[in-house]
Design an enzyme around this catalytic site. Structure first.
Site, PDB file in Angstrom:
ATOM      1  N   CYS A 137     -51.607 -28.684 -35.384  1.00  0.00           N
ATOM      2  CA  CYS A 137     -50.933 -29.150 -36.601  1.00  0.00           C
ATOM      3  C   CYS A 137     -49.464 -29.504 -36.317  1.00  0.00           C
ATOM      4  O   CYS A 137     -48.668 -28.629 -35.987  1.00  0.00           O
ATOM      5  CB  CYS A 137     -51.047 -28.046 -37.648  1.00  0.00           C
ATOM      6  N   CYS A 191     -46.947 -27.691 -38.484  1.00  0.00           N
ATOM      7  CA  CYS A 191     -46.876 -26.282 -38.071  1.00  0.00           C
ATOM      8  C   CYS A 191     -45.935 -26.128 -36.877  1.00  0.00           C
ATOM      9  O   CYS A 191     -45.140 -25.182 -36.810  1.00  0.00           O
ATOM     10  CB  CYS A 191     -48.258 -25.750 -37.703  1.00  0.00           C
TER      11      CYS A 191
END
Length: 145
Positions: free
Chosen positions: A72, A75
């Site tokens: 991600c 993230c």
């Protein structure tokens, strides 16, 4: 791919350091990487299962839990911010890899990453989705303390 490999190597090194410190005689001490009821660690705690998650959220008055995935992009963008919050607040910060701990993610209603849940006295108090600034995270933590 090399960034993900580097992160995984660091995680594995930290896990081994933690295991060695636990084997060196202080199973529930105030080691820097261990969870302590007196003070929150200055680095994020990488959760290794449901029991560990429950222990961390029960031991600390306030815990910011970052549900993330290595693949991600947001993230990865959030990671240094979460580390900063861990170092600068009294809250414990925990990281849960949703790919490794799918059950935990499901139990906490994580439908997308990054999702952060602030626990106060072992109970979920606030939920944040998406990349947030250190100031935003700190404000939420302070509001539940």
């Amino acid at each position: 791919m090399s960034d993900a490999d580097s992160i995984e190597e660091i995680r594995e090194q930290k896990r081994q350091e933690l295991m060695e410190s636990l084997q060196d005689g202080e199973p529930s001490s105030d080691a820097d990487t261990d969870v302590s009821s007196d003070a929150a660690p200055e680095t994020p705690i990488h959760i290794d299962g449901v029991d560990h998650f429950n222990e961390v959220t029960a031991r600390h008055a306030v815990v910011l839990v970052d549900f993330y995935a290595d693949w991600c992009g947001p993230c990865q963008q959030l990671e240094p911010i979460v580390e900063e919050v861990a170092a600068e607040t009294d809250a414990a910060v925990a990281k849960v890899d949703i790919d490794r701990h799918q059950r935990l993610a499901q139990q906490h209603g994580v439908q997308g990453v990054p999702t952060m849940v602030v626990f106060s006295d072992g109970q979920p108090a606030e939920r944040l989705v998406g990349v947030k600034s250190a100031a935003q995270l700190t404000n939420v933590i302070e509001s539940v303390q």
